[in-house]
Structure formats: C-alpha cells, structure tokens
Write an enzyme that holds these catalytic residues in place. Structure first.
Site, PDB file in Angstrom:
ATOM      1  N   GLU A  67      95.648  -7.479 -28.596  1.00 35.11           N
ATOM      2  CA  GLU A  67      95.527  -6.022 -29.422  1.00 35.11           C
ATOM      3  C   GLU A  67      95.773  -6.546 -30.953  1.00 35.11           C
ATOM      4  O   GLU A  67      95.321  -5.676 -31.819  1.00 35.11           O
ATOM      5  CB  GLU A  67      96.424  -5.181 -28.961  1.00 35.11           C
ATOM      6  CG  GLU A  67      96.305  -3.815 -29.204  1.00 35.11           C
ATOM      7  CD  GLU A  67      96.828  -2.677 -28.115  1.00 35.11           C
ATOM      8  OE1 GLU A  67      97.195  -2.931 -26.943  1.00 35.11           O
ATOM      9  OE2 GLU A  67      97.150  -1.627 -28.674  1.00 35.11           O
ATOM     10  N   GLU A  77      92.685  -7.635 -32.369  1.00 38.06           N
ATOM     11  CA  GLU A  77      91.720  -6.501 -32.441  1.00 38.06           C
ATOM     12  C   GLU A  77      92.091  -5.864 -33.887  1.00 38.06           C
ATOM     13  O   GLU A  77      91.302  -5.665 -34.402  1.00 38.06           O
ATOM     14  CB  GLU A  77      91.493  -5.491 -31.187  1.00 38.06           C
ATOM     15  CG  GLU A  77      90.903  -5.822 -30.243  1.00 38.06           C
ATOM     16  CD  GLU A  77      91.018  -4.389 -29.439  1.00 38.06           C
ATOM     17  OE1 GLU A  77      90.430  -3.712 -29.429  1.00 38.06           O
ATOM     18  OE2 GLU A  77      91.866  -4.502 -28.189  1.00 38.06           O
ATOM     19  N   CYS A 117      97.357   1.342 -23.844  1.00 41.01           N
ATOM     20  CA  CYS A 117      98.048   0.916 -22.803  1.00 41.01           C
ATOM     21  C   CYS A 117      98.296   1.828 -21.431  1.00 41.01           C
ATOM     22  O   CYS A 117      98.883   1.604 -20.611  1.00 41.01           O
ATOM     23  CB  CYS A 117      99.022   0.221 -23.042  1.00 41.01           C
ATOM     24  SG  CYS A 117      99.302  -0.582 -24.679  1.00 41.01           S
ATOM     25  N   SER A 173      91.580   0.529 -28.619  1.00 38.54           N
ATOM     26  CA  SER A 173      91.712  -0.900 -28.376  1.00 38.54           C
ATOM     27  C   SER A 173      91.127  -0.913 -27.101  1.00 38.54           C
ATOM     28  O   SER A 173      91.124  -0.458 -26.045  1.00 38.54           O
ATOM     29  CB  SER A 173      92.991  -1.159 -28.291  1.00 38.54           C
ATOM     30  OG  SER A 173      93.281  -2.326 -27.609  1.00 38.54           O
ATOM     31  N   LYS A 202      99.411   5.109 -13.459  1.00 35.45           N
ATOM     32  CA  LYS A 202      98.877   3.584 -12.948  1.00 35.45           C
ATOM     33  C   LYS A 202      98.371   3.712 -11.700  1.00 35.45           C
ATOM     34  O   LYS A 202      97.653   2.779 -11.385  1.00 35.45           O
ATOM     35  CB  LYS A 202     100.251   2.686 -13.209  1.00 35.45           C
ATOM     36  CG  LYS A 202     100.769   2.590 -14.676  1.00 35.45           C
ATOM     37  CD  LYS A 202      99.977   1.581 -15.370  1.00 35.45           C
ATOM     38  CE  LYS A 202     100.393   1.467 -16.976  1.00 35.45           C
ATOM     39  NZ  LYS A 202      99.765   0.859 -17.702  1.00 35.45           N
ATOM     40  N   GLU A 240      94.964   4.352 -12.552  1.00 34.10           N
ATOM     41  CA  GLU A 240      94.279   3.138 -13.329  1.00 34.10           C
ATOM     42  C   GLU A 240      93.592   1.916 -12.544  1.00 34.10           C
ATOM     43  O   GLU A 240      92.593   1.421 -12.990  1.00 34.10           O
ATOM     44  CB  GLU A 240      95.314   2.626 -14.230  1.00 34.10           C
ATOM     45  CG  GLU A 240      94.883   1.612 -15.245  1.00 34.10           C
ATOM     46  CD  GLU A 240      95.926   1.166 -16.173  1.00 34.10           C
ATOM     47  OE1 GLU A 240      97.049   0.851 -15.717  1.00 34.10           O
ATOM     48  OE2 GLU A 240      95.568   0.888 -17.494  1.00 34.10           O
ATOM     49  N   GLU A 276      86.006  -2.700 -14.786  1.00 35.00           N
ATOM     50  CA  GLU A 276      86.776  -3.883 -15.537  1.00 35.00           C
ATOM     51  C   GLU A 276      88.134  -4.009 -14.749  1.00 35.00           C
ATOM     52  O   GLU A 276      88.981  -4.924 -14.813  1.00 35.00           O
ATOM     53  CB  GLU A 276      86.917  -3.421 -16.901  1.00 35.00           C
ATOM     54  CG  GLU A 276      85.874  -3.497 -17.715  1.00 35.00           C
ATOM     55  CD  GLU A 276      85.091  -1.907 -17.810  1.00 35.00           C
ATOM     56  OE1 GLU A 276      84.040  -2.254 -17.701  1.00 35.00           O
ATOM     57  OE2 GLU A 276      85.853  -1.169 -17.725  1.00 35.00           O
ATOM     58  N   CYS A 308     107.268   5.108 -21.833  1.00 35.41           N
ATOM     59  CA  CYS A 308     107.367   4.921 -20.294  1.00 35.41           C
ATOM     60  C   CYS A 308     108.592   4.948 -19.913  1.00 35.41           C
ATOM     61  O   CYS A 308     109.021   5.470 -18.637  1.00 35.41           O
ATOM     62  CB  CYS A 308     106.957   3.344 -20.151  1.00 35.41           C
ATOM     63  SG  CYS A 308     105.311   2.947 -20.969  1.00 35.41           S
TER      64      CYS A 308
END
Lengths: 178, 583
Positions: free
Chosen positions: B280, B283, B301, B321, B360, B363, B369, B511
C-alpha cells in the site's frame, strides 16, 4: 428495488411518475426534503391508489431519503397502503367520540351493505372498508371518509345514498369513455 | 461555562452539570437504575420503560434515561411501587419473547435474561404472544431473528445514524412492529454492508453473528487437515473482556492457546499487515511521487467499507488501494509460500482467521481474487465472540496459560502491523514506510499522532521530505460522506485535491470497536483497547513494516518487488459497482 427500475416502459405509469416528480418540484420551494416526504407519499397514493415499490424508489431517489426510512413511514400510518386497493376507500371513524355517537352502527350497516369485512375490498374493486381513529372533527361525529370526501353526523340510514353516489359517478364515467 | 445543578437522589445529595440525565447522575452516587433499551454507546431511545423513577411533586413516573436532572429535584429510584412496575414491564416484554434461552446464541450473555434473573421472574402472568417472523440468515454473516427482538431500536440507530447504511428500519407499528429491511426483503438483498454493529449492540439474540465454530472444531478433529490460524490485531486486546479482563494484550497467551487447541501453525495477521503496508505504501508512492494513478489513495483493508463504497460511492473505485486486506494476504501466503517451503499439499491446509469483524466472513468469498492461491485462501472466519465461546468449550484455563511465540515465518510483526487495529493505524503505518520509500531515510520519529483518537474525521498535514501530504482518517461510516464529498467537489471543479491519502474504517474506533468484538462497547472501552494496541507498538524494537526481517525474506525469496508480477497476482484485488438493493 434499485433506482434502475425507474426506467419504466408502460406509458401510463411513466406519466404517473412524471406527475409525482412535478409535485416534488413544486413542493421544493416550501419544504426541505424530509419535510415534504409525507406530502409526497400522499400524492403518490393519490396518483396510484397505493404506494407501489417503484414509486417509493423514485421518491427515495429524488428526495435523497433512504428507502428503509420511507418504508418505515409508509407502513407506520394505516392511511398508506402498499397493495392496490379499491377505487373508493371508505374509512369509518372508530375514535371515542364517533363510537359513542353511534359510529359502530354505521360500520355494521357498511359491512352489511358492502358484504365485506374490515380491510377487505368488494369483488368489483369498487369499495374497500377500513376504520380510522379520529379525523379531527369530533364535534361533528360520527364521521366517515370516502377517499377525500368527509361525511359528518353519519347514521346508518345515510349509507346507501352515499354509496350510490359513487356508483353513479362510475357508471357515468364508463358511459363517457364509451 | 456550564451551570451546575444540585438535587437529591434517594436522600443522597448530587451535584452535576446541567443537562445530565437522572440515570447518569444516579450512577455518580453509586445508585444503579436498571436499564434495558439504553446502551452506553448510544443516545436514549426511551423504548422499554424499565428505568422509571419517581420525582417528588409529580404523580407520574419518569424514565431516568431521558429525563434531565433539574435543580432541587427529589428523586426516588427504588421503592416497592417502582419495583412492581418494573417487574410488570419485564413480564410484558417476556410475554412476546420466546423462552428458548438454553439454545440461544446469547445464553448467559443476554441483557434481557440477566434482568429476568435479577428480578427473579419465575412465573409468566401474561398470555404469550409470539411474533411469527422467520429467521433471516441471507447475508451469511449475521442472523436476524426478529422474534427475539424487544424493539429497543439500538440496531436501527447504529445502522442508520452511526453507519449511514439504512439497511434496517422499523416496519409497521404496535403489535406488528418489527426490525426489517425495506419492503420485508432479506438482509442479503438489502444495502447491508455486514459491519455487524447491529449484532454488537443488540441486547438479546435478535441479531447475532453466524456461528462458524463447529466448522473449526470439525477441521481440528480431522487428522487429514493441516489447520493454521491467524489473529487480527484488535482481537488480542478485547478477548480478555470475555474473561473479565479489560485493556490487556493477550497475544502470547493466544499463541499458546491455539497450539493446545490443535492448530499446526500459529500465524499473526499483524505480519500480513506489514506486507500490506509494503504494497500500500508503494501504491501511495507510485501515485504521489511518480504521478502514476489518481490521488487520493483510499485504504481498503476494511471489507464493510469496501462493500459500502461499492454500493454507495462506486465513483471512488479508482481511488481505492488494490491491496487486499492483511488476513487475505496471509491466507494466500499460507496456501502458497508456506506450503511450498514446508512441502505440504495446499489442499490439506485449513485456514482460520480470528477477526474482530463480521464482514470478514463475507470478504473471504467476495471476489475471484480471494482465491489467489487456486483455493479459497481463508476457509473460515470466526469473530472474537466466537473465539471466546471456543475457549470456554476447550477446557483450557486461558488466563493462566504460559506465554508462547508464534511461528515466525508468517507471524513476527512490527509496531506498524499491530496498530492496524485502531482507527488511524493503517494510515500511520503506511506513512512510516512511505516516508522511507520517498526519502530513502528513516523518519526520526515514527509516530504520526494526528491520525490517532476517536474524533470522527481527523485531517492533518504531514511533511515528507519537504512535501506536504494531506491526509484524512475517518471511522464510523457516517463520517465518510463528509470526506468523499470534499474529494468529489474538488474533482468536479478541477481544484486542488483536499487530500492525498485517506483511511476509512467502517466501525467507530476502527477494528477495536468491530462488529464481532465482545458486547457493551463504548468509547471508554474503545480507548482501553486502543491504548493496549499502541502499547504493543511502543514496546516493539522494530516499528516500521519495511524492517520486518521476515517480510524482507518473503520478498527476497518469493515475491520479488512490491507491486511486481507475483505481488500483483497474490496480494491485489479489484472492485466493482454493486447495487444497493438486489430486489
């Protein structure tokens, strides 16, 4: 339910959508978006006879108010209906004053004449029957509402004449259109 | 200056700021007024009526949660009348609440159950009236059981006001009132972004996380499977709460626990956070210093944020990102790098992520991917709350376990990796490494403290080698709009961009305040959890991701360069616009 569904093919429905949009445009001068929601929903129900999901999406999109909020409001008030209903919606007030003044007997007469129960619609989709709690004119009780018309100091003996008025109106309309 | 007012509660004098509610004032003088709908984290909804008190001079009872204390008020919070009314309120709530406590996800951890026990309700005087509304598991992440709902309105408040998602609302009224997405569709067809804040705030079992613990136990029992585990930064500082310890970091006890539970390899998401920063920060440098790609760069994230962006702000996709989230990176590495180095068949790997997060769970199958290793990179995600249950089932005395180390290869982390768990952490960690990438030097001070704290949007300017970098950090999805609108506005007018780098975390506090964390979260608790995270950072010798020796080895032995071909294949993902409603 996505805004996408607004690209409606049916011409008649498209016209109705445009009418609602025009209404929103004219209300904009008087109200903020949240403030006009109630009025817009009233207009929508007037135009469609009920609140179709696509129309609520349109309202949500144009006013920038989340669909969930509009559904919350539309299901909270029993004036609004999410399903198509009768051409003439009869509301008999069952608030305290109207009830005490004999509203209950009017209601019985309505059920007897129309041969339907509360929340039901006559087979010809002409009349629907519901109760309401207070229309704000208790001094004139018992009060009955048919669509936008208010009838005061009701009694069972007045029921047939009032219903006939709407029946005649419909037959006349039909003749004209023929 | 604010005015102070004096009043008397149960004969005890109390002096508080004007505007303080009776409930808060009573707490100050050690008087506990029972509450049910009120959550410390949220404004009062005055829905349940359990906190009623008497005020001298009035023949009514008042709800303490929403009645401000007034000068010279004399209040009684507890007498036989009040208790009788409270019991009736409780019994009425119970009269439309199913009695299946023993098989409920909130058994022994339920606010309603606790009150029923405290009040010694042993008989039901009212006729049972249950709402027949089917369970909704359509998100695969949280489960809605409106039958168990007590209509406190907490979930609706967090969904609409804190998160600005508006997936849930109250439909109908009176006896028919229920929590539901618009038009009685399923949650899975609604704009729900799976953040799970509703489940973290629910007082009963009406909204709970989908329980995947059985799948983990089954894999652990299967001798064919090679089970590996990773823990997210925010889990280690909150898991103690399930055992009565707040603000403590249990990293090394958790490592020991996982080995005893039967995991063959114990990794740490923090390691992958360091890897994530390598990508990141690269990037960012590409876009910022080499002008390749649009600014600002927005962090990605947080899967609830990603889902929110794809549904509500798809015009921001080019700013995102492309780096996957740390636990996905670790999942991919487990089934490629780890299995190759140790000669294990990747098909035998069963990857478990322990996350503070319900999103999550979504996710792990979000897009192609997430199968970069050729298999599903992470097999199961369980939340902190599920882990707490597993520990209790395991028969391991967790608090007294000896400290152990993780498996270094994909486990050792730097201070930059652990701060991912708090709002502003990803930004700070990325800046630490970006500074190095841009200047070739190490920053004298690694802390960028302007990213820290619980303010909704934190804006600041950082000086990197004479160039000013404008950053914004937002947490709690309701704060995102402000930031995004500024970007949009500037783009539209062709003005200079308001930011170069933006971090967003869906949950308030980041989080640490995740939707899968232990119950009863409030800002005090968020602060405690956050402090433990920054303490871990402070205690580390290495505090920048690019200095992690195992990360260096990973790139040297296996990946090549950040943003290189292999990195792109394993560590990056794509985004697409998604409809808010699918029906």
């Amino acid at each position: 339910m996505a805004v996408k569904s607004l690209e409606i093919k049916d011409k008649e429905v498209r016209e109705k959508f445009k009418e609602i949009e025009r209404f929103i445009g004219s209300e904009h001068k008087l109200n903020d978006n949240q403030g006009m929601l109630m009025g817009v929903l009233h207009k929508t129900q007037e135009v469609f006879g009920y609140l179709p999901a696509e129309a609520m999406d349109l309202v949500s999109d144009r006013l920038g108010i989340p669909t969930a909020h509009i559904y919350g409001m539309a299901t909270f008030y029993n004036y609004f209906t999410l399903k198509p209903r009768a051409k003439y919606q009869v509301f008999m007030c069952k608030g305290t004053a109207c009830y005490v003044a004999g509203g209950g007997r009017v209601l019985e007469k309505l059920q007897e004449t129309l041969k339907i129960g509360l929340g039901e619609v006559t087979p010809d989709k002409m009349f629907g029957l519901n109760i309401t709690r207070c229309l704000g004119c208790c001094g004139l009780s018992p009060v009955m509402q048919v669509n936008e018309d208010i009838y005061v100091r009701m009694g069972p003996e007045k029921v047939n004449a009032i219903l006939d008025k709407y029946r005649k109106k419909e037959t006349k309309k039909r003749k004209v259109s023929k | 200056m604010y005015k102070m007012i004096e009043a008397v509660i149960n004969g005890i004098k109390v002096e508080v700021k004007e505007g303080t509610t009776i409930l808060e004032a009573a707490k100050k003088v050690q008087i506990k007024i029972p509450t049910l709908c009120k959550h410390q984290d949220l404004p009062p909804s005055a829905a349940c009526g359990l906190c009623i008190v008497k005020i001298k001079g009035s023949n009514k009872m008042f709800r303490a949660c929403c009645t401000p204390l007034e000068e010279k008020m004399e209040i009684v919070t507890n007498d036989p009348d009040i208790v009788a009314v409270r019991r009736t309120v409780l019994e009425l709530i119970l009269s439309n609440h199913p009695n299946d406590c023993l098989t409920c996800a909130r058994n022994n951890n339920c606010e309603l159950q606790k009150l029923a026990a405290d009040f010694g309700i042993s008989e039901e005087h009212f006729k049972k009236f249950l709402r027949q509304i089917p369970k909704d598991s359509s998100t695969g992440v949280i489960e809605l059981q409106p039958e168990k709902c007590i209509l406190c309105g907490r979930c609706i408040y967090v969904c609409q006001q804190d998160q600005d998602v508006w997936a849930l609302s109250f439909l109908e009224r009176g006896m028919g009132t229920r929590i539901s997405p618009a038009g009685d569709i399923n949650m899975g067809e609604s704009p729900c972004v799976k953040c799970g804040q509703c489940s973290a705030h629910c007082p009963t079992g009406a909204i709970v996380e989908k329980d995947d613990t059985e799948r983990v136990w089954a894999a652990l029992r299967d001798s064919e499977k090679h089970c590996v585990v990773q823990i997210a930064p925010a889990v280690r500082v909150a898991i103690g709460e399930a055992f009565g310890v707040t603000g403590a970091n249990f990293t090394n006890k958790l490592y020991a626990l996982f080995r005893r539970m039967g995991f063959k390899a114990v990794f740490d998401t923090n390691f992958a956070a360091d890897v994530c920063i390598m990508e990141e920060a690269s990037e960012f440098v590409e876009r910022f210093a080499h002008k390749k790609g649009p600014l600002p760069l927005i962090t990605s994230c947080c899967p609830a944020w990603v889902d929110f962006m794809e549904k509500f702000h798809p015009d921001m996709i080019e700013h995102f990102s492309s780096t996957k989230s740390p636990h996905e990176i670790l999942g991919t590495l487990t089934k490629t790098y780890y299995t190759e180095k140790h000669n294990i068949d990747p098909k035998k790997i069963f990857g478990v992520s322990i996350m503070p997060c319900t999103a999550k769970k979504y996710e792990i199958t979000r897009s192609g991917e997430m199968f970069a290793s050729g298999l599903q990179d992470i097999d199961v995600v369980i939340t902190t709350r599920e882990l707490a249950r597993m520990i209790k089932q395991s028969g391991i005395d967790f608090l007294n376990l000896p400290d152990e180390e993780c498996d270094h290869m994909l486990g050792d982390y730097t201070g930059a990796g652990v701060i991912f768990g708090a709002t502003g952490g990803v930004m700070e960690a990325a800046l630490r490494t970006a500074y190095h990438f841009v200047t070739g030097k190490e920053a004298e001070k690694v802390e960028f403290k302007t990213t820290r704290g619980l303010k909704g949007v934190k804006e600041s300017e950082i000086n990197i080698a004479g160039t000013k970098v404008r950053i914004a950090v937002a947490h709690g999805l309701s704060h995102v709009e402000e930031v995004i609108n500024k970007i949009r506005e500037a783009k539209k007018k062709g003005e200079e961009l308001p930011y170069h780098f933006v971090e967003v975390m869906a949950c308030p506090g980041g989080c640490v305040g995740g939707g899968g964390q232990p119950y009863m979260v409030c800002d005090e608790l968020r602060k405690e959890r956050t402090a433990a995270i920054y303490q871990d950072d402070d205690d580390r010798v290495l505090r920048v991701s690019h200095k992690n020796p195992y990360v260096k080895r990973l790139y040297a032995d296996y990946i090549g360069n950040p943003l290189g071909d292999k990195a792109h294949k394993l560590f990056h993902t794509e985004y697409k616009s998604r409809p808010q409603y699918t029906r």
